[in-house]
Design a protein around this motif. Structure first.
Motif: not given
Length: 248
Positions: A177-200
């Motif tokens: 939902e949130e990414l669909s509302l943004l215009d190509r920002p730099l995204i910084i995921p914090l930590g391995k748990k967050v990165e795991g979901v981001m890769h999914l």
């Protein structure tokens, strides 16, 4: 902008909170503010991640608001209700007060300065992202609302975020939902748990991995390995930042 209508559902309960005193878990981790429960995981309402800065150039994504952030958000919302502010003004102020509140904000801005993010953004210091240059930043969490196991902050384990359907599905839905509302920002995921979901999310087509800065540790003081992790990934993150900046 406001992301949901949940604020209205909890307005009267927030008005009923005691004024001019520090709020406690006994007052906030209650059935009144409970959104969902699944096994040992309890998801509670908090007002700050309702606010969305759609023009942000940088999005920092944590796991879920902890107690420090939840408490700060409710106390700011309580103040805003007393002043008669609008829902959007209250949620925005709560976001500014609660985002990585406490020692996490100090740890986070220190690492972002070492990375050189302020040069990428053209500002004096990354501390300004939480002050005069707040318009450049959107902070959020994979799990938009605070999740606790018992009364302890959820860390992404026990139950595991990726293998627990309730948590994984909520995280992906909030992120999409949130990414669909943004215009190509730099995204910084914090930590391995967050990165795991981001890769999914990347595999499901929700996320453009080219805009992500991988390898940034969670800034919590409880993460005793954060500086070791940060230093190990620093040069690669700087390289990625240069690439993203060059790509515009």
């Amino acid at each position: 902008m406001i992301l949901s209508s949940k604020f209205e559902s909890y307005t009267e309960a927030m008005r009923a909170l005691p004024a001019h005193t520090s709020l406690t878990k006994a007052q906030l981790l209650t059935e009144e503010f409970l959104i969902e429960r699944c096994g040992p995981a309890d998801m509670y309402y908090a007002p700050h991640n309702e606010y969305m800065n759609r023009s942000a150039q940088v999005v920092i994504i944590g796991l879920t608001p902890g107690w420090t952030q939840m408490k700060a958000a409710f106390e700011e919302a309580r103040r805003g209700l007393e002043l008669g502010l609008t829902q959007e003004a209250i949620s925005k102020a709560a976001k500014e007060e609660a985002s990585f509140a406490g020692t996490m904000r100090h740890n986070l801005t220190g690492m972002l300065n070492t990375l050189g993010l302020h040069h990428y953004l053209g500002i004096p210091s990354c501390g300004e992202l939480f002050l005069g240059h707040r318009n450049l930043l959107h902070t959020t969490s994979l799990l938009r609302y605070p999740v606790f196991i018992g009364e302890k902050n959820y860390t992404g384990s026990n139950p595991d975020l990726l293998t627990t359907a309730f948590l994984r599905e909520r995280a992906l839905a909030f992120l999409a939902e949130e990414l669909s509302l943004l215009d190509r920002p730099l995204i910084i995921p914090l930590g391995k748990k967050v990165e795991g979901v981001m890769h999914l999310a990347r595999k499901e087509g929700i996320l453009d991995p080219a805009r992500c800065l991988w390898g940034f540790p969670h800034p919590s003081g409880a993460n005793g390995h954060r500086l070791k992790q940060f230093n190990a990934n620093l040069e690669e993150m700087r390289r990625r930042l240069r690439e993203i900046g060059g790509a515009g």
